[in-house]
Design a protein around this motif. Structure first.
Motif, PDB file in Angstrom:
ATOM      1  N   LEU A 232      36.040  42.526  33.684  1.00 41.47           N
ATOM      2  CA  LEU A 232      36.251  41.077  33.566  1.00 41.47           C
ATOM      3  C   LEU A 232      37.705  40.725  33.269  1.00 41.47           C
ATOM      4  O   LEU A 232      38.249  39.810  33.899  1.00 41.47           O
TER       5      LEU A 232
ATOM      6  N   LEU B 215      38.506  36.872  34.380  1.00 39.43           N
ATOM      7  CA  LEU B 215      37.336  36.040  34.106  1.00 39.43           C
ATOM      8  C   LEU B 215      36.984  36.047  32.629  1.00 39.43           C
ATOM      9  O   LEU B 215      36.952  37.103  31.994  1.00 39.43           O
ATOM     10  N   SER B 216      36.698  34.875  32.099  1.00 40.32           N
ATOM     11  CA  SER B 216      36.155  34.773  30.747  1.00 40.32           C
ATOM     12  C   SER B 216      34.671  35.112  30.816  1.00 40.32           C
ATOM     13  O   SER B 216      34.064  35.115  31.897  1.00 40.32           O
TER      14      SER B 216
ATOM     15  N   GLN C 141      32.865  32.078  32.279  1.00 37.14           N
ATOM     16  CA  GLN C 141      32.983  31.942  33.729  1.00 37.14           C
ATOM     17  C   GLN C 141      32.169  33.014  34.440  1.00 37.14           C
ATOM     18  O   GLN C 141      31.478  32.734  35.418  1.00 37.14           O
ATOM     19  N   ALA C 142      32.233  34.235  33.953  1.00 35.03           N
ATOM     20  CA  ALA C 142      31.466  35.314  34.575  1.00 35.03           C
ATOM     21  C   ALA C 142      29.976  35.025  34.500  1.00 35.03           C
ATOM     22  O   ALA C 142      29.246  35.218  35.479  1.00 35.03           O
TER      23      ALA C 142
ATOM     24  N   ASP D 101      29.157  32.384  37.050  1.00 33.41           N
ATOM     25  CA  ASP D 101      29.229  32.939  38.401  1.00 33.41           C
ATOM     26  C   ASP D 101      28.054  33.875  38.698  1.00 33.41           C
ATOM     27  O   ASP D 101      27.560  33.921  39.827  1.00 33.41           O
TER      28      ASP D 101
ATOM     29  N   CYS E 294      32.113  41.362  41.907  1.00 31.46           N
ATOM     30  CA  CYS E 294      33.389  42.088  41.886  1.00 31.46           C
ATOM     31  C   CYS E 294      33.534  43.164  42.955  1.00 31.46           C
ATOM     32  O   CYS E 294      34.582  43.796  43.037  1.00 31.46           O
TER      33      CYS E 294
END
Length: 154
Positions: free
Chosen positions: A62, A67-68, A71-72, A75, A105
């Motif tokens: 991450l 990405l925080s 946010q992850a 998503d 990812c």
């Protein structure tokens, strides 16, 4: 911040974290390569403990993606709490989560599952130290093992 590495760069340890799963990052391969899942490869922060994929996700992947956790989680379509449980090793990376991570990812789902399996097997081996020697051993022939695909044909 460094750009997100591709799978080969990530696995090759190009931007390995300062501590933690360095051996795993520098010696495992994913994608078109094989993932080595031996206890000597997946050393984590504590001696003798196998690296949980949640630690790798939270402490390397991450951040490399910028990405925080929030946010992850958005998503991936999961709660922040779900990710935190994976990070702190109180939850496993399931096949469903592995597929979500692959979509996020690009690291193949099988990579995450092999890491989880290696971690779980290490825990089981430790917890069964006194029991396993007491179990009688029966062995299939090498030919039968080969037919099952449990060993290579060599």
């Amino acid at each position: 911040m460094m750009p997100a590495p591709n799978t080969a760069a990530f696995i090759g340890g190009v931007a390995a974290p300062d501590q933690g799963c360095r051996d795993m990052l520098t010696r495992c391969h994913a994608g078109g390569y094989s993932v080595m899942v031996t206890s000597t490869v997946h050393r984590a922060f504590e001696p003798g403990k196998l690296c949980h994929p949640g630690r790798l996700l939270g402490e390397f992947v991450l951040p490399q993606l910028g990405l925080s956790v929030s946010q992850a989680a958005r998503d991936l379509g999961v709660s922040r709490q779900t990710l935190h449980r994976i990070f702190d090793e109180s939850a496993a990376v399931t096949p469903v989560m592995a597929m979500r991570l692959e979509a996020l990812c690009g690291i193949p789902a099988m990579f995450w599952l092999r890491l989880q399996c290696a971690h779980d097997l290490g825990d089981a081996r430790t917890s069964l130290t006194d029991v396993l020697p007491l179990i009688p051993k029966y062995r299939l022939s090498r030919m039968a093992m080969r037919q099952l695909g449990a060993i290579d044909g060599h």
